[in-house]
Design a protein around this motif. Structure first.
Motif, PDB file in Angstrom:
ATOM      1  N   GLY A  19      -6.713 -12.103   0.477  1.00 46.79           N
ATOM      2  CA  GLY A  19      -7.698 -11.583  -0.446  1.00 46.79           C
ATOM      3  C   GLY A  19      -7.486 -10.124  -0.828  1.00 46.79           C
ATOM      4  N   HIS A  20      -6.277  -9.597  -0.607  1.00 47.06           N
ATOM      5  CA  HIS A  20      -5.982  -8.201  -0.938  1.00 47.06           C
ATOM      6  C   HIS A  20      -5.494  -8.080  -2.381  1.00 47.06           C
ATOM      7  CE1 HIS A  20      -6.578  -6.994   3.148  1.00 47.06           C
ATOM      8  NE2 HIS A  20      -5.529  -7.648   3.610  1.00 47.06           N
ATOM      9  N   THR A  21      -5.893  -7.001  -3.015  1.00 43.30           N
ATOM     10  CA  THR A  21      -5.469  -6.702  -4.379  1.00 43.30           C
ATOM     11  C   THR A  21      -4.545  -5.488  -4.362  1.00 43.30           C
ATOM     12  OG1 THR A  21      -7.300  -5.179  -4.741  1.00 43.30           O
ATOM     13  CG2 THR A  21      -7.697  -7.520  -5.276  1.00 43.30           C
ATOM     14  N   TYR A  22      -3.947  -5.200  -5.520  1.00 38.97           N
ATOM     15  CA  TYR A  22      -3.134  -3.991  -5.635  1.00 38.97           C
ATOM     16  C   TYR A  22      -3.985  -2.755  -5.338  1.00 38.97           C
ATOM     17  CZ  TYR A  22       0.710  -6.583  -7.860  1.00 38.97           C
ATOM     18  OH  TYR A  22       1.745  -7.432  -8.122  1.00 38.97           O
ATOM     19  N   LYS A  23      -5.236  -2.805  -5.713  1.00 40.69           N
ATOM     20  CA  LYS A  23      -6.136  -1.686  -5.443  1.00 40.69           C
ATOM     21  C   LYS A  23      -6.286  -1.468  -3.943  1.00 40.69           C
ATOM     22  CE  LYS A  23     -10.660   0.066  -6.814  1.00 40.69           C
ATOM     23  NZ  LYS A  23     -11.837  -0.183  -7.641  1.00 40.69           N
ATOM     24  N   ASP A  24      -6.397  -2.551  -3.182  1.00 48.34           N
ATOM     25  CA  ASP A  24      -6.495  -2.455  -1.721  1.00 48.34           C
ATOM     26  C   ASP A  24      -5.219  -1.862  -1.133  1.00 48.34           C
ATOM     27  OD1 ASP A  24      -9.006  -3.749  -1.827  1.00 48.34           O
ATOM     28  OD2 ASP A  24      -8.053  -5.727  -1.646  1.00 48.34           O
ATOM     29  N   VAL A  25      -4.086  -2.325  -1.632  1.00 48.63           N
ATOM     30  CA  VAL A  25      -2.796  -1.807  -1.159  1.00 48.63           C
ATOM     31  C   VAL A  25      -2.694  -0.322  -1.477  1.00 48.63           C
ATOM     32  CG1 VAL A  25      -0.281  -1.951  -1.403  1.00 48.63           C
ATOM     33  CG2 VAL A  25      -1.642  -4.046  -1.379  1.00 48.63           C
ATOM     34  N   ALA A  26      -3.092   0.052  -2.682  1.00 50.31           N
ATOM     35  CA  ALA A  26      -3.023   1.458  -3.096  1.00 50.31           C
ATOM     36  C   ALA A  26      -3.850   2.333  -2.158  1.00 50.31           C
ATOM     37  CB  ALA A  26      -3.523   1.592  -4.532  1.00 50.31           C
ATOM     38  N   LYS A  27      -5.041   1.874  -1.833  1.00 47.14           N
ATOM     39  CA  LYS A  27      -5.902   2.649  -0.940  1.00 47.14           C
ATOM     40  C   LYS A  27      -5.266   2.783   0.441  1.00 47.14           C
ATOM     41  CE  LYS A  27     -10.654   2.938   0.679  1.00 47.14           C
ATOM     42  NZ  LYS A  27     -11.981   2.312   0.674  1.00 47.14           N
ATOM     43  N   ALA A  28      -4.721   1.711   0.960  1.00 46.57           N
ATOM     44  CA  ALA A  28      -4.094   1.735   2.280  1.00 46.57           C
ATOM     45  C   ALA A  28      -2.845   2.611   2.312  1.00 46.57           C
ATOM     46  CB  ALA A  28      -3.735   0.311   2.716  1.00 46.57           C
ATOM     47  N   MET A  29      -2.160   2.706   1.170  1.00 46.76           N
ATOM     48  CA  MET A  29      -0.906   3.459   1.096  1.00 46.76           C
ATOM     49  C   MET A  29      -1.100   4.884   0.580  1.00 46.76           C
ATOM     50  SD  MET A  29       1.543   1.263   1.926  1.00 46.76           S
ATOM     51  CE  MET A  29       2.957   2.050   1.222  1.00 46.76           C
ATOM     52  N   ARG A  38       3.707  -0.571 -10.258  1.00 45.64           N
ATOM     53  CA  ARG A  38       5.104  -0.264 -10.601  1.00 45.64           C
ATOM     54  C   ARG A  38       6.044  -0.679  -9.479  1.00 45.64           C
ATOM     55  NH1 ARG A  38       2.858   4.241 -13.072  1.00 45.64           N
ATOM     56  NH2 ARG A  38       3.116   5.523 -11.214  1.00 45.64           N
ATOM     57  N   LEU A  39       5.635  -0.417  -8.235  1.00 41.99           N
ATOM     58  CA  LEU A  39       6.468  -0.807  -7.088  1.00 41.99           C
ATOM     59  C   LEU A  39       6.718  -2.317  -7.089  1.00 41.99           C
ATOM     60  CD1 LEU A  39       4.989   1.273  -4.133  1.00 41.99           C
ATOM     61  CD2 LEU A  39       7.314   1.402  -5.017  1.00 41.99           C
ATOM     62  N   PHE A  40       5.651  -3.069  -7.264  1.00 45.98           N
ATOM     63  CA  PHE A  40       5.790  -4.524  -7.243  1.00 45.98           C
ATOM     64  C   PHE A  40       6.560  -5.027  -8.454  1.00 45.98           C
ATOM     65  CE2 PHE A  40       2.694  -4.346  -3.891  1.00 45.98           C
ATOM     66  CZ  PHE A  40       2.977  -5.457  -3.111  1.00 45.98           C
ATOM     67  N   LEU A  50       7.931  -0.773   2.591  1.00 47.39           N
ATOM     68  CA  LEU A  50       7.803  -2.226   2.703  1.00 47.39           C
ATOM     69  C   LEU A  50       7.155  -2.594   4.033  1.00 47.39           C
ATOM     70  CD1 LEU A  50       8.320  -5.103   1.679  1.00 47.39           C
ATOM     71  CD2 LEU A  50      10.616  -4.933   2.670  1.00 47.39           C
ATOM     72  N   GLN A  51       7.587  -1.936   5.098  1.00 47.12           N
ATOM     73  CA  GLN A  51       7.018  -2.207   6.415  1.00 47.12           C
ATOM     74  C   GLN A  51       5.526  -1.885   6.444  1.00 47.12           C
ATOM     75  OE1 GLN A  51       9.063  -0.404   9.710  1.00 47.12           O
ATOM     76  NE2 GLN A  51       7.476  -0.938  11.158  1.00 47.12           N
ATOM     77  N   LYS A  52       5.134  -0.784   5.835  1.00 48.93           N
ATOM     78  CA  LYS A  52       3.720  -0.401   5.826  1.00 48.93           C
ATOM     79  C   LYS A  52       2.880  -1.420   5.048  1.00 48.93           C
ATOM     80  CE  LYS A  52       0.713   3.560   5.317  1.00 48.93           C
ATOM     81  NZ  LYS A  52       0.598   4.973   4.990  1.00 48.93           N
ATOM     82  N   ILE A  53       3.398  -1.885   3.924  1.00 44.01           N
ATOM     83  CA  ILE A  53       2.677  -2.897   3.151  1.00 44.01           C
ATOM     84  C   ILE A  53       2.596  -4.198   3.932  1.00 44.01           C
ATOM     85  CG2 ILE A  53       2.678  -4.285   1.036  1.00 44.01           C
ATOM     86  CD1 ILE A  53       3.911  -1.836  -0.374  1.00 44.01           C
ATOM     87  N   CYS A  54       3.678  -4.542   4.611  1.00 44.59           N
ATOM     88  CA  CYS A  54       3.671  -5.753   5.441  1.00 44.59           C
ATOM     89  C   CYS A  54       2.617  -5.649   6.540  1.00 44.59           C
ATOM     90  CB  CYS A  54       5.039  -5.987   6.065  1.00 44.59           C
ATOM     91  SG  CYS A  54       6.265  -6.621   4.916  1.00 44.59           S
ATOM     92  N   GLU A  55       2.556  -4.492   7.193  1.00 39.50           N
ATOM     93  CA  GLU A  55       1.549  -4.293   8.239  1.00 39.50           C
ATOM     94  C   GLU A  55       0.141  -4.464   7.660  1.00 39.50           C
ATOM     95  OE1 GLU A  55       2.535  -0.434   9.777  1.00 39.50           O
ATOM     96  OE2 GLU A  55       4.257  -1.211  10.886  1.00 39.50           O
TER      97      GLU A  55
END
Length: 76
Positions: A19-29, A38-40, A50-55
């Motif tokens: 249930g994660h969105t790009y917005k969620d990933v952006a906040k975590a990163m 752009r990354l995706f 990549l490892q951080k996004i995987c985590e």
């Protein structure tokens, strides 16, 4: 499909399932949502990124490669 595209597809699937969105990933990163998009879109991740996004997605890089491989073998 290239190996990178298969791995990116597996990563997107892992995020979607949780249930994660790009917005969620952006906040975590600590990135903007546009930067994550752009990354995706480019598929150009550093391994640490990549490892951080995987985590964040709750998977390992190993998991992604196995998922990508299974998807490729299933399509053959």
């Amino acid at each position: 499909m290239s190996q990178i595209e298969e791995i990116m597809k597996a990563l997107k699937t892992s995020l979607r399932v949780r249930g994660h969105t790009y917005k969620d990933v952006a906040k975590a990163m600590n990135l903007s949502e546009a930067s994550v998009k752009r990354l995706f879109a480019s598929g150009r991740f550093t391994l640490p990124r990549l490892q951080k996004i995987c985590e964040f997605a709750g998977v390992s890089i190993y998991d992604l490669t196995r998922m990508a491989q299974a998807d490729t073998q299933g399509a053959a």
